[in-house]
Motif scaffolding. Structure first.
Motif, PDB file in Angstrom:
ATOM      1  N   SER A 119       0.840  -1.193   0.000  1.00 33.82           N
ATOM      2  CA  SER A 119       0.000   0.000   0.000  1.00 33.82           C
ATOM      3  C   SER A 119       0.878   1.247   0.000  1.00 33.82           C
ATOM      4  CB  SER A 119      -0.909   0.012   1.217  1.00 33.82           C
ATOM      5  OG  SER A 119      -0.140  -0.005   2.390  1.00 33.82           O
ATOM      6  N   ILE A 120       0.369   2.294  -0.583  1.00 34.35           N
ATOM      7  CA  ILE A 120       1.116   3.555  -0.703  1.00 34.35           C
ATOM      8  C   ILE A 120       0.457   4.594   0.190  1.00 34.35           C
ATOM      9  CG2 ILE A 120       1.681   5.427  -2.277  1.00 34.35           C
ATOM     10  CD1 ILE A 120       1.928   3.339  -4.450  1.00 34.35           C
ATOM     11  N   PRO A 121       1.227   5.276   1.027  1.00 32.19           N
ATOM     12  CA  PRO A 121       0.620   6.317   1.862  1.00 32.19           C
ATOM     13  C   PRO A 121      -0.100   7.356   1.008  1.00 32.19           C
ATOM     14  CG  PRO A 121       2.871   5.879   2.558  1.00 32.19           C
ATOM     15  CD  PRO A 121       2.668   5.126   1.267  1.00 32.19           C
ATOM     16  N   GLU A 122      -1.245   7.748   1.467  1.00 29.47           N
ATOM     17  CA  GLU A 122      -2.064   8.692   0.708  1.00 29.47           C
ATOM     18  C   GLU A 122      -1.304   9.981   0.402  1.00 29.47           C
ATOM     19  OE1 GLU A 122      -5.273  10.368   2.943  1.00 29.47           O
ATOM     20  OE2 GLU A 122      -6.584  10.463   1.204  1.00 29.47           O
ATOM     21  N   GLU A 123      -0.423  10.384   1.328  1.00 20.72           N
ATOM     22  CA  GLU A 123       0.253  11.669   1.165  1.00 20.72           C
ATOM     23  C   GLU A 123       1.588  11.572   0.433  1.00 20.72           C
ATOM     24  OE1 GLU A 123       0.378  14.175   4.530  1.00 20.72           O
ATOM     25  OE2 GLU A 123      -1.645  13.698   5.163  1.00 20.72           O
ATOM     26  N   TRP A 169       9.781   8.953   4.607  1.00 19.72           N
ATOM     27  CA  TRP A 169       9.376   9.437   3.282  1.00 19.72           C
ATOM     28  C   TRP A 169       8.833  10.857   3.353  1.00 19.72           C
ATOM     29  CZ3 TRP A 169       4.313  10.832   3.026  1.00 19.72           C
ATOM     30  CH2 TRP A 169       3.404  10.216   3.889  1.00 19.72           C
ATOM     31  N   ARG A 170       8.347  11.282   4.507  1.00 23.66           N
ATOM     32  CA  ARG A 170       7.836  12.654   4.605  1.00 23.66           C
ATOM     33  C   ARG A 170       8.944  13.684   4.417  1.00 23.66           C
ATOM     34  NH1 ARG A 170       4.737  10.131   8.489  1.00 23.66           N
ATOM     35  NH2 ARG A 170       2.497  10.305   8.183  1.00 23.66           N
TER      36      ARG A 170
ATOM     37  N   HIS B   8       1.111   1.380   9.288  1.00 22.57           N
ATOM     38  CA  HIS B   8       2.554   1.499   9.409  1.00 22.57           C
ATOM     39  C   HIS B   8       2.845   2.810  10.119  1.00 22.57           C
ATOM     40  CE1 HIS B   8       6.621   2.388   8.158  1.00 22.57           C
ATOM     41  NE2 HIS B   8       6.758   1.082   8.143  1.00 22.57           N
ATOM     42  N   ASP B  10       4.746   5.027   9.451  1.00 24.30           N
ATOM     43  CA  ASP B  10       4.921   6.143   8.537  1.00 24.30           C
ATOM     44  C   ASP B  10       3.678   6.437   7.711  1.00 24.30           C
ATOM     45  OD1 ASP B  10       7.405   6.747   9.320  1.00 24.30           O
ATOM     46  OD2 ASP B  10       8.418   5.615   7.762  1.00 24.30           O
ATOM     47  N   SER B  11       2.660   5.594   7.856  1.00 23.03           N
ATOM     48  CA  SER B  11       1.475   5.810   7.046  1.00 23.03           C
ATOM     49  C   SER B  11       0.688   6.989   7.578  1.00 23.03           C
ATOM     50  CB  SER B  11       0.589   4.563   7.055  1.00 23.03           C
ATOM     51  OG  SER B  11       1.269   3.496   6.478  1.00 23.03           O
ATOM     52  N   PRO B  12       0.176   7.835   6.687  1.00 18.78           N
ATOM     53  CA  PRO B  12      -0.607   8.963   7.152  1.00 18.78           C
ATOM     54  C   PRO B  12      -2.006   8.523   7.521  1.00 18.78           C
ATOM     55  CG  PRO B  12      -0.616   8.901   4.786  1.00 18.78           C
ATOM     56  CD  PRO B  12       0.236   7.753   5.241  1.00 18.78           C
ATOM     57  N   PRO B  13      -2.671   9.291   8.318  1.00 16.79           N
ATOM     58  CA  PRO B  13      -4.038   8.953   8.639  1.00 16.79           C
ATOM     59  C   PRO B  13      -4.961   9.294   7.482  1.00 16.79           C
ATOM     60  CG  PRO B  13      -3.434  11.025   9.649  1.00 16.79           C
ATOM     61  CD  PRO B  13      -2.204  10.488   8.980  1.00 16.79           C
ATOM     62  N   LEU B  35      -4.650   2.763   0.957  1.00 19.84           N
ATOM     63  CA  LEU B  35      -4.038   4.044   0.663  1.00 19.84           C
ATOM     64  C   LEU B  35      -3.704   4.831   1.912  1.00 19.84           C
ATOM     65  CD1 LEU B  35      -6.297   5.147  -2.307  1.00 19.84           C
ATOM     66  CD2 LEU B  35      -4.019   4.191  -2.411  1.00 19.84           C
ATOM     67  N   SER B  96      -1.940  17.443   7.682  1.00 19.89           N
ATOM     68  CA  SER B  96      -1.892  16.658   6.439  1.00 19.89           C
ATOM     69  C   SER B  96      -1.435  17.566   5.315  1.00 19.89           C
ATOM     70  CB  SER B  96      -3.276  16.106   6.106  1.00 19.89           C
ATOM     71  OG  SER B  96      -3.301  15.642   4.763  1.00 19.89           O
TER      72      SER B  96
END
Lengths: 572, 199
Positions: A119-123, A169-170, B8, B10-13, B35, B96
């Motif tokens: 999965s790819i982070p939305e941001e 990654w941010r 994760h 690092d995953s954003p909300p 996503l 965000s």
């Protein structure tokens, strides 16, 4: 769970095993196999630890390649740059695609065995939406992702075993390279030079994913080389690592290429800026820096020297040289000498038009620069080769049968850049050149309007070019060479994938793909039949260069996107 | 097909429970979970998407930031980077990067209907995140009147409601509808479409 749901779950659970029925049991990939790969397999990014891009297979030859035909193909469902090689282990094939996807196939038939997508982070922003391949080790497969994670999968089933964060990654860290596997470790590096990252190479335990070591490509104050960065500039000094290193098992040393220093303008970081634009020799056990060679200091041209040098033992200048050969983005072909530590300079010569270097020191290889072709803040200059260099990331290939090195080059092309002040902000672009300038940077004189792309063949013993094939526009085609006296490569905006006579450069066969071919080709054999495999899928920097060409040429070229795996064999 | 869905670090909300449900619908909830962190974590106003009644503040400001007024947006100038401000709590919605906004003041007569209906006296607000691969949009050509993404060179026309005019982006930039309360710029409604990359 309903009975119908149970049935579907059971079918899914057994699907991978059922589809493996026609394949032999999976053979674990060991250090010994990686050091001496079987001719029928393509076990790693470039087929061997030396980075040759060479297959000894010789069923397909310069005499019969005209009969090459498509055995199977497969649409990956993704757009953007498809650059990874099909990696093959005894009939199991693995490819990776943009958006962190891995697909496993039965190599001879194209039957899908499993598919994985992280999965790819939305941001997440993906400046380079691509992936350059997976690593096989033991019975596992390793993937480095654009959200800067290292993923371990079961190579037989695709089951996710662990996911380890490598960087944030941010803050602009991302990974696109195929990992390097050796001595129980999985090694990766990070992209993000345009975001002001501090580059590194890191190793992780292949079994547990625990971090074993991390070596920064940009040293801090007090570390060797730290004095080459003023103030705190090292913290955002770039030096990204986005191409797989090569490895010498006899010394336990891996050789990695390092990208440009950041931001782009050299006056913002006065000094040599070690170890940007260098090759590093790292001890695989410890990550200790054993040696280095910086191709050019205080970079001003975005010339990442990120391609790892090829390990080639060659007779040169009347002696045997355990060489490191690198076609630099700076337009020079470099021959260095490896050892159990330090890297020595042997020779260097331009392989494309280059107007920046005024001289090369014969002992050290250190260049001197023409300031009229060296960009700076509030200064506008033109320089050659262009910011994409004589050769960008697409790898060279070396054929021990012909003794020739093959280079996918872009010649005659120049750039014009104007430096601007820039300020670091985490996760934001940190270049110091206006976007409009980058869009219109290309400068094409009469030679460039005749041709840009080339495939070159060099005799390393003599330092002489043996043949050149030219293309009207760009070449972004990684190369494969084989024991059948062949060189394969795509990379052009006419979507062709071609076979050349490795000795003469004559085009012997070509195939119009569904998209431009910027994938790394590979070759393998199953049941006595040789195959050539490659992915089509135009995008990323090839598309950027196309945009820059469109801005200055009277015509515009549309290259369709969309990934396709293509596997060829001889017609019966 | 195996898919990594576990949250994760690092995953954003996700943006918000309400928005996620609106965007995803029941059938697509699984895809949405791939996503972003599937915890509907953003009851935190800083991470929630802009909502009707929000004010706007400069993105690079610090401390107490004053809501932007019409006179703060110079006509014909390069876009200002802004963020929504939750008027109720006084929270800047900077949790965000998908909340980043570009503010432009255009000639009201130049606006096509798709832009005019979301404008406040010529001031238009767009998501600052490209709909291709999610890069920040930082450049504006005053000559051409186009917003430009540095990653892959997608171009968008603000006067045409963020319509894509060049490059690989598959859809227009989301607009954030605005209105005026006195001379203060106020968010009139949520984004016209989902901000961020189209995967």
């Amino acid at each position: 769970m309903s009975s119908r749901t149970k049935l579907i779950a059971a079918m899914l659970a057994f699907a991978p095993l059922a589809s493996l029925a026609a394949l032999p049991s999976y053979a674990p990939v060991t250090d010994a196999r990686l050091a001496s790969p079987e001719s029928q397999n393509w076990l790693s990014y470039r087929g061997n630890y030396s980075g040759w891009g060479y297959s000894p297979l010789k069923q397909i030859t310069s005499d019969n390649v005209g009969k090459l035909t498509l055995a199977w193909s497969y649409a990956t469902g993704m757009k953007e740059g498809h650059q990874s090689p099909p990696i093959v282990n005894n009939g199991y094939m693995y490819i990776s695609t943009p958006n962190n996807q891995v697909i496993a196939f039965e190599a001879a038939t194209g039957k899908e065995l499993w598919r994985y997508q992280k999965s790819i982070p939305e941001e997440l922003m993906q400046l380079h939406p691509t992936n350059r391949g997976v690593a096989l080790y033991g019975d596992r497969l390793y993937l480095a992702t654009t959200d800067a994670n290292l993923v371990a999968l079961d190579a037989r089933t695709g089951a996710e075993l662990w996911v380890k964060p490598v960087a944030d990654w941010r803050k602009g860290y991302y990974m696109t390279l195929a990992p390097l596997a050796a001595k129980g470790k999985i090694m990766v590096g990070s992209s993000g030079g345009e975001y002001g990252i501090r580059g590194f190479i890191a190793a992780f335990d292949a079994e547990t994913g625990a971090e074993a070591w991390r070596t920064y490509t940009i040293p801090a104050p007090g570390e060797p080389g730290g004095e080459t960065w003023p103030g705190d500039t090292y913290k955002h000094g770039g030096g990204s690592v986005w191409i797989t290193g090569n490895y010498d098992p006899s010394t336990g040393i891996a050789y990695w290429g390092v990208g440009n220093a950041g931001p782009w303008m050299p006056d913002t970081r006065a000094g040599d800026n070690l170890y940007a634009n260098s090759t590093l020799a790292l001890d695989v056990d410890t990550g200790k820096l054993k040696g280095y060679h910086q191709y050019h200091f205080n970079d001003a041209w975005d010339w990442d020297e990120v391609s790892a040098p090829l390990l080639i033992d060659v007779d040169h200048g009347g002696r045997k040289v355990k060489s490191l050969v690198h076609a630099g983005r700076n337009g020079y072909l470099w021959m260095l000498e490896r050892s159990d530590g330090p890297i020595g300079f042997v020779d260097a010569w331009p392989y494309v038009t280059q107007n920046v270097f005024k001289s090369i020191d014969k002992k050290t290889g250190r260049p001197t620069y023409d300031p009229s072709h060296t960009p700076g803040t509030h200064k506008t200059v033109t320089f050659c080769p262009s910011l994409w260099g004589g050769k960008d990331w697409p790898p060279e290939a070396y054929n021990p049968q012909t003794g020739l090195l093959y280079i996918p080059a872009n010649n005659n092309l120049c750039s014009e850049l104007t430096g601007e002040p820039t300020k670091y902000s985490a996760g934001e672009l940190y270049i110091g050149v206006a976007l409009d300038n980058i869009l219109t940077n290309v400068r094409m004189g009469e030679p460039a309007r005749k041709h840009v792309g080339e495939v070159q063949a060099w005799d390393l013993k003599t330092g002489k070019k043996v043949w050149t094939h030219t293309y009207p526009e760009m070449n972004w085609g990684p190369l494969l060479t084989t024991g059948g006296n062949l060189v394969f490569g795509g990379g052009t905006n006419d979507r062709k994938f071609r076979a050349f006579d490795a000795s003469t450069g004559q085009v012997l066969w070509e195939y119009p793909a569904s998209s431009g071919v910027t994938g790394v080709p590979s070759s393998f054999e199953v049941d006595g039949e040789q195959y050539i495999a490659v992915q089509a899928g135009w995008g990323v920097d090839a598309q950027r260069m196309q945009g820059a060409f469109d801005a200055v040429l009277p015509h515009k070229t549309v290259v369709p996107q969309g990934g396709t795996v293509m596997v060829f064999k001889l017609a019966r | 097909m195996h898919r990594s869905d576990s949250p994760h670090p690092d995953s954003p909300p996700c943006a918000s429970r309400r928005e996620a449900l609106r965007l995803c619908g029941g059938a697509l909830a699984g895809l949405a979970s791939g996503l972003c962190t599937p915890a509907f974590a953003n009851d935190d106003p800083a991470g929630a998407r802009p909502q009707a009644g929000d004010r706007l503040v400069l993105a690079d400001g610090e401390g107490q930031r004053a809501p932007l007024r019409l006179a703060d947006i110079e006509a014909g100038a390069k876009p200002l980077m802004a963020l929504p401000l939750d008027a109720a709590s006084g929270t800047v919605r900077d949790g965000s990067r998908l909340n980043k906004l570009l503010l432009l003041r255009l000639d009201p007569a130049s606006l096509e209907p798709s832009a005019a209906r979301n404008a406040a006296d010529g001031v238009v607000a767009f998501s600052a995140v490209c709909t291709h691969q999610g890069c920040n949009i930082t450049e504006f050509s005053t000559e051409k009147g186009l917003l430009l993404c540095f990653c892959h060179f997608s171009q968008f026309r603000p006067a045409a409601g963020g319509e894509r005019v060049a490059g690989p982006a598959p859809r227009r930039l989301p607009m954030l509808p605005l209105k005026l309360e006195g001379d203060v710029l106020v968010v009139a409604d949520g984004f016209t479409s989902r901000p961020g990359a189209t995967l």
